[in-house]
Scaffold this motif. Sequence first.
Motif, PDB file in Angstrom:
ATOM      1  N   ASN A  69      -7.696   0.142   3.128  1.00  0.00           N
ATOM      2  CA  ASN A  69      -6.776   0.139   1.995  1.00  0.00           C
ATOM      3  C   ASN A  69      -5.860  -1.081   1.973  1.00  0.00           C
ATOM      4  O   ASN A  69      -5.085  -1.258   1.050  1.00  0.00           O
ATOM      5  CB  ASN A  69      -5.923   1.404   2.010  1.00  0.00           C
ATOM      6  CG  ASN A  69      -6.742   2.640   1.714  1.00  0.00           C
ATOM      7  OD1 ASN A  69      -7.819   2.554   1.160  1.00  0.00           O
ATOM      8  ND2 ASN A  69      -6.239   3.799   2.107  1.00  0.00           N
ATOM      9  N   PHE A  70      -5.918  -1.906   3.024  1.00  0.00           N
ATOM     10  CA  PHE A  70      -5.087  -3.102   3.048  1.00  0.00           C
ATOM     11  C   PHE A  70      -5.719  -4.200   2.193  1.00  0.00           C
ATOM     12  O   PHE A  70      -6.924  -4.257   2.020  1.00  0.00           O
ATOM     13  CB  PHE A  70      -4.908  -3.606   4.484  1.00  0.00           C
ATOM     14  CG  PHE A  70      -3.935  -2.791   5.264  1.00  0.00           C
ATOM     15  CD1 PHE A  70      -2.584  -3.032   5.177  1.00  0.00           C
ATOM     16  CD2 PHE A  70      -4.380  -1.763   6.075  1.00  0.00           C
ATOM     17  CE1 PHE A  70      -1.676  -2.275   5.895  1.00  0.00           C
ATOM     18  CE2 PHE A  70      -3.485  -1.000   6.800  1.00  0.00           C
ATOM     19  CZ  PHE A  70      -2.133  -1.260   6.707  1.00  0.00           C
ATOM     20  N   PHE A  71      -4.849  -5.055   1.700  1.00  0.00           N
ATOM     21  CA  PHE A  71      -5.316  -6.094   0.787  1.00  0.00           C
ATOM     22  C   PHE A  71      -4.556  -7.385   1.067  1.00  0.00           C
ATOM     23  O   PHE A  71      -3.330  -7.395   1.106  1.00  0.00           O
ATOM     24  CB  PHE A  71      -5.077  -5.649  -0.651  1.00  0.00           C
ATOM     25  CG  PHE A  71      -5.426  -6.693  -1.675  1.00  0.00           C
ATOM     26  CD1 PHE A  71      -6.736  -6.950  -2.004  1.00  0.00           C
ATOM     27  CD2 PHE A  71      -4.418  -7.413  -2.298  1.00  0.00           C
ATOM     28  CE1 PHE A  71      -7.058  -7.914  -2.949  1.00  0.00           C
ATOM     29  CE2 PHE A  71      -4.735  -8.377  -3.240  1.00  0.00           C
ATOM     30  CZ  PHE A  71      -6.049  -8.625  -3.565  1.00  0.00           C
ATOM     31  N   LYS A  72      -5.270  -8.443   1.314  1.00  0.00           N
ATOM     32  CA  LYS A  72      -4.646  -9.754   1.509  1.00  0.00           C
ATOM     33  C   LYS A  72      -5.257 -10.751   0.542  1.00  0.00           C
ATOM     34  O   LYS A  72      -6.438 -10.671   0.216  1.00  0.00           O
ATOM     35  CB  LYS A  72      -4.858 -10.253   2.944  1.00  0.00           C
ATOM     36  CG  LYS A  72      -4.018  -9.521   3.973  1.00  0.00           C
ATOM     37  CD  LYS A  72      -4.125 -10.211   5.322  1.00  0.00           C
ATOM     38  CE  LYS A  72      -3.193  -9.562   6.325  1.00  0.00           C
ATOM     39  NZ  LYS A  72      -3.265 -10.225   7.649  1.00  0.00           N
ATOM     40  N   HIS A  73      -4.431 -11.674   0.086  1.00  0.00           N
ATOM     41  CA  HIS A  73      -4.917 -12.697  -0.827  1.00  0.00           C
ATOM     42  C   HIS A  73      -5.775 -13.702  -0.065  1.00  0.00           C
ATOM     43  O   HIS A  73      -5.305 -14.351   0.853  1.00  0.00           O
ATOM     44  CB  HIS A  73      -3.748 -13.422  -1.488  1.00  0.00           C
ATOM     45  CG  HIS A  73      -2.830 -12.497  -2.210  1.00  0.00           C
ATOM     46  ND1 HIS A  73      -3.251 -11.644  -3.196  1.00  0.00           N
ATOM     47  CD2 HIS A  73      -1.499 -12.288  -2.078  1.00  0.00           C
ATOM     48  CE1 HIS A  73      -2.222 -10.953  -3.641  1.00  0.00           C
ATOM     49  NE2 HIS A  73      -1.155 -11.318  -2.979  1.00  0.00           N
ATOM     50  N   LYS A  74      -7.026 -13.816  -0.446  1.00  0.00           N
ATOM     51  CA  LYS A  74      -7.919 -14.753   0.227  1.00  0.00           C
ATOM     52  C   LYS A  74      -8.330 -15.897  -0.690  1.00  0.00           C
ATOM     53  O   LYS A  74      -8.819 -16.914  -0.227  1.00  0.00           O
ATOM     54  CB  LYS A  74      -9.161 -14.021   0.722  1.00  0.00           C
ATOM     55  CG  LYS A  74      -8.861 -12.972   1.788  1.00  0.00           C
ATOM     56  CD  LYS A  74     -10.130 -12.281   2.251  1.00  0.00           C
ATOM     57  CE  LYS A  74      -9.831 -11.243   3.325  1.00  0.00           C
ATOM     58  NZ  LYS A  74     -11.061 -10.530   3.779  1.00  0.00           N
ATOM     59  N   ILE A  90      10.098   1.129  10.098  1.00  0.00           N
ATOM     60  CA  ILE A  90       9.532   2.355   9.534  1.00  0.00           C
ATOM     61  C   ILE A  90       8.313   2.035   8.678  1.00  0.00           C
ATOM     62  O   ILE A  90       7.285   2.719   8.746  1.00  0.00           O
ATOM     63  CB  ILE A  90      10.593   3.107   8.702  1.00  0.00           C
ATOM     64  CG1 ILE A  90      11.735   3.570   9.596  1.00  0.00           C
ATOM     65  CG2 ILE A  90       9.963   4.305   7.989  1.00  0.00           C
ATOM     66  CD1 ILE A  90      12.892   4.210   8.841  1.00  0.00           C
ATOM     67  N   ILE A  91       8.418   0.983   7.882  1.00  0.00           N
ATOM     68  CA  ILE A  91       7.290   0.579   7.037  1.00  0.00           C
ATOM     69  C   ILE A  91       6.075   0.246   7.888  1.00  0.00           C
ATOM     70  O   ILE A  91       4.956   0.688   7.600  1.00  0.00           O
ATOM     71  CB  ILE A  91       7.689  -0.612   6.143  1.00  0.00           C
ATOM     72  CG1 ILE A  91       8.657  -0.151   5.045  1.00  0.00           C
ATOM     73  CG2 ILE A  91       6.455  -1.272   5.522  1.00  0.00           C
ATOM     74  CD1 ILE A  91       9.228  -1.269   4.199  1.00  0.00           C
ATOM     75  N   HIS A  92       6.286  -0.498   8.949  1.00  0.00           N
ATOM     76  CA  HIS A  92       5.147  -0.884   9.788  1.00  0.00           C
ATOM     77  C   HIS A  92       4.574   0.306  10.550  1.00  0.00           C
ATOM     78  O   HIS A  92       3.363   0.359  10.790  1.00  0.00           O
ATOM     79  CB  HIS A  92       5.551  -2.000  10.747  1.00  0.00           C
ATOM     80  CG  HIS A  92       5.619  -3.348  10.101  1.00  0.00           C
ATOM     81  ND1 HIS A  92       4.488  -4.018   9.676  1.00  0.00           N
ATOM     82  CD2 HIS A  92       6.679  -4.133   9.766  1.00  0.00           C
ATOM     83  CE1 HIS A  92       4.844  -5.166   9.131  1.00  0.00           C
ATOM     84  NE2 HIS A  92       6.158  -5.255   9.162  1.00  0.00           N
ATOM     85  N   PRO A 117       0.819  -1.225   0.000  1.00  0.00           N
ATOM     86  CA  PRO A 117       0.000   0.000   0.000  1.00  0.00           C
ATOM     87  C   PRO A 117       0.844   1.263   0.000  1.00  0.00           C
ATOM     88  O   PRO A 117       0.382   2.322  -0.413  1.00  0.00           O
ATOM     89  CB  PRO A 117      -0.805  -0.124   1.311  1.00  0.00           C
ATOM     90  CG  PRO A 117      -0.815  -1.563   1.638  1.00  0.00           C
ATOM     91  CD  PRO A 117       0.504  -2.108   1.143  1.00  0.00           C
ATOM     92  N   LEU A 118       2.102   1.163   0.452  1.00  0.00           N
ATOM     93  CA  LEU A 118       2.967   2.331   0.543  1.00  0.00           C
ATOM     94  C   LEU A 118       3.655   2.662  -0.776  1.00  0.00           C
ATOM     95  O   LEU A 118       3.977   3.817  -1.035  1.00  0.00           O
ATOM     96  CB  LEU A 118       4.031   2.113   1.620  1.00  0.00           C
ATOM     97  CG  LEU A 118       3.521   1.736   3.005  1.00  0.00           C
ATOM     98  CD1 LEU A 118       4.691   1.509   3.950  1.00  0.00           C
ATOM     99  CD2 LEU A 118       2.591   2.796   3.548  1.00  0.00           C
ATOM    100  N   PHE A 119       3.915   1.651  -1.595  1.00  0.00           N
ATOM    101  CA  PHE A 119       4.713   1.856  -2.796  1.00  0.00           C
ATOM    102  C   PHE A 119       3.937   1.706  -4.102  1.00  0.00           C
ATOM    103  O   PHE A 119       4.388   2.172  -5.137  1.00  0.00           O
ATOM    104  CB  PHE A 119       5.895   0.879  -2.818  1.00  0.00           C
ATOM    105  CG  PHE A 119       6.930   1.136  -1.774  1.00  0.00           C
ATOM    106  CD1 PHE A 119       7.822   2.183  -1.893  1.00  0.00           C
ATOM    107  CD2 PHE A 119       7.011   0.328  -0.652  1.00  0.00           C
ATOM    108  CE1 PHE A 119       8.789   2.422  -0.923  1.00  0.00           C
ATOM    109  CE2 PHE A 119       7.960   0.554   0.328  1.00  0.00           C
ATOM    110  CZ  PHE A 119       8.859   1.612   0.188  1.00  0.00           C
ATOM    111  N   LEU A 140       2.360   1.777   8.034  1.00  0.00           N
ATOM    112  CA  LEU A 140       1.193   0.934   7.782  1.00  0.00           C
ATOM    113  C   LEU A 140       0.139   1.081   8.879  1.00  0.00           C
ATOM    114  O   LEU A 140      -1.060   0.971   8.622  1.00  0.00           O
ATOM    115  CB  LEU A 140       1.611  -0.529   7.662  1.00  0.00           C
ATOM    116  CG  LEU A 140       2.365  -0.912   6.385  1.00  0.00           C
ATOM    117  CD1 LEU A 140       2.855  -2.347   6.462  1.00  0.00           C
ATOM    118  CD2 LEU A 140       1.491  -0.715   5.152  1.00  0.00           C
ATOM    119  N   LYS A 141       0.598   1.363  10.102  1.00  0.00           N
ATOM    120  CA  LYS A 141      -0.357   1.591  11.187  1.00  0.00           C
ATOM    121  C   LYS A 141      -1.155   2.869  10.966  1.00  0.00           C
ATOM    122  O   LYS A 141      -2.252   3.025  11.497  1.00  0.00           O
ATOM    123  CB  LYS A 141       0.371   1.660  12.529  1.00  0.00           C
ATOM    124  CG  LYS A 141       0.889   0.316  13.014  1.00  0.00           C
ATOM    125  CD  LYS A 141       1.337   0.368  14.460  1.00  0.00           C
ATOM    126  CE  LYS A 141       2.554   1.234  14.657  1.00  0.00           C
ATOM    127  NZ  LYS A 141       3.041   1.196  16.057  1.00  0.00           N
TER     128      LYS A 141
END
Length: 290
Positions: A172-177, A160-162, A111-113, A165-166
């Motif tokens: 906006n988060f996405f996980k493969h389900k 830093i990334i985490h 989501p950051l990049f 992300l917080k």
Amino acid sequence: MDNQLVSSVSGFSTVDLKLKGFKVYEIETAVSPVPKYSRRDFYKICMISGKTLIHYADKGIELDGTFLFFANPHIPYSSEVLCEAQTGYACLFTEEFLKTHDRSESLQQSPLFKLGGTPLFLLGNDQKEFITTIFNKMLLEQNTDYVYKDELIRNYIHLIIHEALKLEPSANFFKHKNASSRITSLFLELLERQFPIESHERPLLLKTAQDYAAQLSVHVNHLNRSVREVTGKSTTTLITERIIIEAKALLQHTDWSIGDIAYGLGFEYPTHFNNYFKKVTGTVPKSIRA
């Protein structure tokens, strides 16, 4: 700005960066002219204090205060300093350095990049203090002979990334389900890998849903169903949107002729590109350049 900052770093070398996979440095710069828009070879995380205008893809975002910025080398960006002085820290790194195994998700899907993600975050005082501490630890560590230095720096980058992300809205988060999520992720990553267009002599090769389905070894109908299920948009729409973003970036930030831009984006004739661009945006390419 970036070129000015990098050149001011003692001993900075892109060759050295490619060998080590990372480089951390402190930012100290005064007001500077608009930098040349360019593509870079490395991912970048920087924390900047000061009024700044960030040009990212085809957008411009003005920020005042302390913020984190996440830059993807596949998405063109530049920045302008709008205050008397700008301070902060930056870390450049390759994807190979950060990924510890082949099955790690590509940074281009973070989501950051990723294109359309959230690359900028304004920070509060506590967040600024925490991230400043991490950058200072990286600055000290990169010049040591500690045998596990790479692993430690990698952990600092992940911290830093985490922290960012917080701050990212959970929606906006996405996980493969399921399989649809997975094939859509592969498609989006493959789409992003086609860019940037570095030379009009090496034109865009994958231009249709059929092209991408062939590369991914899936039936085009399966690809189309999966992409629409996950994103709510058609495969063709996503390809078109990405081509238009690249077209705008090339029109605004290069001196290529419209004919060269058209050819670089896979159009045989400039008139085809003009018609395509106008149909999608409602205006002609020349108006963007003006």
